[in-house]
Design an enzyme around this catalytic site. Structure first.
Site, PDB file in Angstrom:
ATOM      1  N   GLU A   1       0.965  -1.119   0.070  1.00  0.00           N
ATOM      2  CA  GLU A   1      -0.094   0.029   0.068  1.00  0.00           C
ATOM      3  C   GLU A   1       0.928   1.068  -0.185  1.00  0.00           C
ATOM      4  O   GLU A   1       1.502   1.777   1.165  1.00  0.00           O
ATOM      5  CB  GLU A   1      -1.007   0.026   1.139  1.00  0.00           C
ATOM      6  CG  GLU A   1      -2.082  -1.282   1.278  1.00  0.00           C
ATOM      7  CD  GLU A   1      -3.052  -1.076   0.529  1.00  0.00           C
ATOM      8  OE1 GLU A   1      -3.219  -0.130  -0.310  1.00  0.00           O
ATOM      9  OE2 GLU A   1      -4.069  -1.820   0.490  1.00  0.00           O
TER      10      GLU A   1
ATOM     11  N   CYS B   1      -3.040   8.773   2.608  1.00  0.00           N
ATOM     12  CA  CYS B   1      -2.807   8.250   1.639  1.00  0.00           C
ATOM     13  C   CYS B   1      -3.787   8.527   0.315  1.00  0.00           C
ATOM     14  O   CYS B   1      -3.210   9.040  -0.647  1.00  0.00           O
ATOM     15  CB  CYS B   1      -2.446   6.732   1.685  1.00  0.00           C
ATOM     16  SG  CYS B   1      -3.915   5.937   2.180  1.00  0.00           S
TER      17      CYS B   1
HETATM   18  P1  NAD Z   1       8.193   5.489   4.685  1.00  0.00           P
HETATM   19  O1  NAD Z   1       8.073   4.589   3.477  1.00  0.00           O
HETATM   20  O2  NAD Z   1       8.939   6.361   5.038  1.00  0.00           O
HETATM   21  O3  NAD Z   1       8.166   4.593   6.190  1.00  0.00           O
HETATM   22  C1  NAD Z   1       6.814   3.707   6.176  1.00  0.00           C
HETATM   23  C2  NAD Z   1       7.794   2.395   7.173  1.00  0.00           C
HETATM   24  O4  NAD Z   1       9.040   1.687   6.556  1.00  0.00           O
HETATM   25  C3  NAD Z   1       8.437   2.918   8.587  1.00  0.00           C
HETATM   26  O5  NAD Z   1       7.851   2.085   9.443  1.00  0.00           O
HETATM   27  C4  NAD Z   1       9.790   2.800   8.377  1.00  0.00           C
HETATM   28  O6  NAD Z   1      10.541   2.667   9.482  1.00  0.00           O
HETATM   29  C5  NAD Z   1       9.845   1.564   7.278  1.00  0.00           C
HETATM   30  N1  NAD Z   1      11.146   1.504   6.560  1.00  0.00           N
HETATM   31  C6  NAD Z   1      11.848   2.425   6.245  1.00  0.00           C
HETATM   32  N2  NAD Z   1      12.887   2.082   5.423  1.00  0.00           N
HETATM   33  C7  NAD Z   1      12.746   0.593   5.216  1.00  0.00           C
HETATM   34  C8  NAD Z   1      13.454  -0.379   4.731  1.00  0.00           C
HETATM   35  N3  NAD Z   1      14.284  -0.353   3.875  1.00  0.00           N
HETATM   36  N4  NAD Z   1      12.534  -1.949   4.478  1.00  0.00           N
HETATM   37  C9  NAD Z   1      11.617  -1.967   5.404  1.00  0.00           C
HETATM   38  N5  NAD Z   1      10.818  -1.067   6.059  1.00  0.00           N
HETATM   39  C10 NAD Z   1      11.533   0.457   6.231  1.00  0.00           C
HETATM   40  O7  NAD Z   1       6.783   5.924   4.747  1.00  0.00           O
HETATM   41  P2  NAD Z   1       6.145   7.096   5.901  1.00  0.00           P
HETATM   42  O8  NAD Z   1       6.746   8.589   5.378  1.00  0.00           O
HETATM   43  O9  NAD Z   1       6.078   6.692   7.013  1.00  0.00           O
HETATM   44  O10 NAD Z   1       4.395   7.273   5.137  1.00  0.00           O
HETATM   45  C11 NAD Z   1       4.116   8.223   4.208  1.00  0.00           C
HETATM   46  C12 NAD Z   1       3.891   7.607   2.887  1.00  0.00           C
HETATM   47  O11 NAD Z   1       2.812   6.351   3.070  1.00  0.00           O
HETATM   48  C13 NAD Z   1       3.272   8.230   1.828  1.00  0.00           C
HETATM   49  O12 NAD Z   1       3.682   8.140   0.425  1.00  0.00           O
HETATM   50  C14 NAD Z   1       1.619   7.677   2.040  1.00  0.00           C
HETATM   51  O13 NAD Z   1       0.954   8.034   0.647  1.00  0.00           O
HETATM   52  C15 NAD Z   1       1.888   6.363   2.083  1.00  0.00           C
HETATM   53  N6  NAD Z   1       0.616   5.808   2.683  1.00  0.00           N
HETATM   54  C16 NAD Z   1       0.029   4.877   1.718  1.00  0.00           C
HETATM   55  C17 NAD Z   1      -1.078   4.275   2.334  1.00  0.00           C
HETATM   56  C18 NAD Z   1      -1.730   3.186   1.342  1.00  0.00           C
HETATM   57  O14 NAD Z   1      -2.807   2.577   1.864  1.00  0.00           O
HETATM   58  N7  NAD Z   1      -1.487   3.067   0.106  1.00  0.00           N
HETATM   59  C19 NAD Z   1      -1.569   4.498   3.612  1.00  0.00           C
HETATM   60  C20 NAD Z   1      -0.993   5.415   4.432  1.00  0.00           C
HETATM   61  C21 NAD Z   1       0.404   6.087   3.738  1.00  0.00           C
END
Ligand code: NAD
Length: 471
Positions: A245, A279
């Site tokens: 997602e 999102c």
């Molecule tokens: P992010 O990708 O920076 O982080 C998300 C999670 O991934 C965090 O827990 C982080 O610690 C972890 N992470 C970071 N690097 C990683 C790696 N290499 N391997 C595994 N995990 C890792 O996202 P964010 O800034 O927390 O969230 C915002 C983004 O999320 C926006 O782009 C938003 O659109 C998206 N989002 C999508 C949905 C959906 O349902 N499609 C819902 C909510 C948010």
């Protein structure tokens, strides 16, 4: 059932005895609490324990697991105010409006819905040649990696179906909002058997270790497209199933037959829910020339009358950005729009010296269709409103980006709206609203917004192992 009277009691239950990471309130800069900083060794132990508990959990059967999930929802409701206060202080979102109390309520609703969704074996054929039946069984241990915008609700979206299907789960919250998820899991675990649900509150390194860990049969990831791609790459060695997602840049297209005043409120909340940190929020709005000024004016009226402020002060319905990095993204994009000659109708110009990461509600009109504020995900309270004359061009613009989570069409004529909706490239297209989700209705993205579905029967199938019995 234990009922905590406030967030301080909840914090007492989840904070480490000493040390840990300070978590600051994004509205005030004050200390909210301390979160444990788990390591890769903690992750390994959690996976081992979840693996050992999985057979027993699956063995309870659907009826017993569903009963426990309803009890977990009861526990969330009994502790709703404490959870909402903690969420509001850590994430920044206000208690009121479609925010913290709403999010906690949704956690209970989604747990109950996953518990109650029927998933019967499917008879594929049954004739003189034999019978083929498709059944769905547990996968094993599911890893759930979440973001900071709706930390509790998205955790529940990831775990509810998984638990229902007999999987055990290890959750890794965002490093920005660990306390909310620790608090939620603490409350759910007052009901679930030991070791069925773990939380490992680490940073990106722990997230990265999850995607290479051989113990996970499935990884549910919600976050940015960039991180999603890294997880796909680094998980390839173990071949866990993946639900991705990812980010979005949802377009809303207004048709020329709407009453601007009548839709302004829904347009506003479609874009500004959770102060734009959603999102599937509307992140760019296409409006026809004929009613452009009226729509902009009606939206500005709503925006000017929607209070923003510290989340725990009752009455506010918009809050700060959750973190400085996101504040900087919004600030950069609005500046670049202003510098390009776009019209800042409302907002912009934040008070850099004030406490907290507050960015004023911002509407940007007469903006070029390729401006960075239009083509990049702002994830904050700044909406670009793009003028169009040819509907075909607006549809083309809506579809041209590499993401496709949600989209919306606004019209008084259902047939016209359906025609435009059928041509939009997105996982969901709403008509005369934007962003509403329902636990019965599958949700997921296309293109760079990811793949896999959550919610409903499809959501259960996504966290299960299909098994055909043929003969
Ligand atoms: P992010 O990708 O920076 O982080 C998300 C999670 O991934 C965090 O827990 C982080 O610690 C972890 N992470 C970071 N690097 C990683 C790696 N290499 N391997 C595994 N995990 C890792 O996202 P964010 O800034 O927390 O969230 C915002 C983004 O999320 C926006 O782009 C938003 O659109 C998206 N989002 C999508 C949905 C959906 O349902 N499609 C819902 C909510 C948010």
């Amino acid at each position: 059932m234990t009922s905590l009277s406030n967030a301080s009691e909840l914090l007492d239950a989840i904070q480490p005895a000493d040390g840990g990471q300070n978590v600051l309130d994004p509205a005030t800069g004050e200390l909210v609490g301390r979160a444990p900083v788990h390591t890769v060794e903690d992750l390994n132990e959690a996976v081992d324990r979840a693996k050992a508990a999985q057979r027993g959990w699956e063995g309870l059967g659907h009826a017993k697991r569903s009963e426990l999930m309803h009890q977990a929802a009861d526990a969330i409701e009994a502790n709703a105010e404490a959870l909402a206060e903690l969420l509001s202080r850590e994430q920044g979102k206000p208690l009121d409006g479609p925010n913290a109390r709403f999010e906690v309520g949704a956690c209970a609703v989604w747990l109950r819905a996953a518990a109650d969704t029927p998933l019967e074996p499917e008879t594929l054929f049954d004739d003189e040649s034999g019978t083929a039946t498709l059944t769905y069984r547990a996968l094993g241990v599911v890893g759930a990696i979440g973001p900071w915008n709706w930390p509790m609700m998205i955790t529940v979206w990831q775990i509810a179906g998984s638990l229902r299907m007999g999987n055990t789960v290890v959750v890794k919250p965002s490093e920005y909002t660990p306390l909310s998820v620790l608090g939620l899991v603490h409350v759910i675990n007052t009901v679930l058997p030991e070791d069925v649900l773990h939380v490992v509150a680490g940073d990106r390194e722990v997230g990265a270790a999850m995607s290479t860990h051989p113990g996970f049969a499935k990884i549910m990831f919600t976050g940015s497209t960039a991180t999603g791609k890294k997880i796909i790459e680094s998980s390839a060695g173990n071949l866990p199933r993946l639900t991705m997602e990812l980010g979005g840049n949802d377009a809303g297209i207004v048709l020329d037959d709407v009453d601007p005043q009548a839709i302004a409120g829904d347009l506003f909340w479609g874009a500004f829910i959770n102060t734009g940190q959603t999102c599937a929020a509307m992140k760019r709005l296409y409006v026809p020339d004929a009613i452009y000024d009226d729509v902009v004016e009606a939206l500005a009226d709503v925006a000017a009358n929607t209070p923003m402020g510290v989340g725990v002060d009752e009455g506010n319905v918009l809050g700060p950005l959750q973190n400085k990095a996101q504040f900087d993204v919004v600030d950069r994009l609005v500046k670049s729009a202003a510098e390009s000659g776009a019209r800042i109708v409302l907002g912009g110009n934040p008070d850099y010296d004030a406490p907290g990461y507050f960015y004023p509600t911002t509407l940007v009109a007469d903006i070029d269709k390729d401006n960075p504020l239009v083509v990049e995900e702002q994830f904050g309270p700044a909406l670009p409103i793009i003028r169009y004359t040819d509907l075909e061009e607006a549809i083309e613009e809506a579809n041209k980006l590499e993401v496709g989570l949600g989209s919306s069409v606004w019209s008084a004529d259902r047939e016209r709206a359906l025609d435009v909706a059928s041509r939009l490239e997105a996982g969901t297209t709403w008509i005369n609203s934007h962003g509403g989700v329902d636990p019965r209705v599958p949700f997921g993205g296309v293109k760079g917004s990811g793949y896999g579905l959550e919610f409903g029967v499809d959501g259960l199938k996504a966290v299960a192992r299909p098994h055909v019995i043929n003969g």
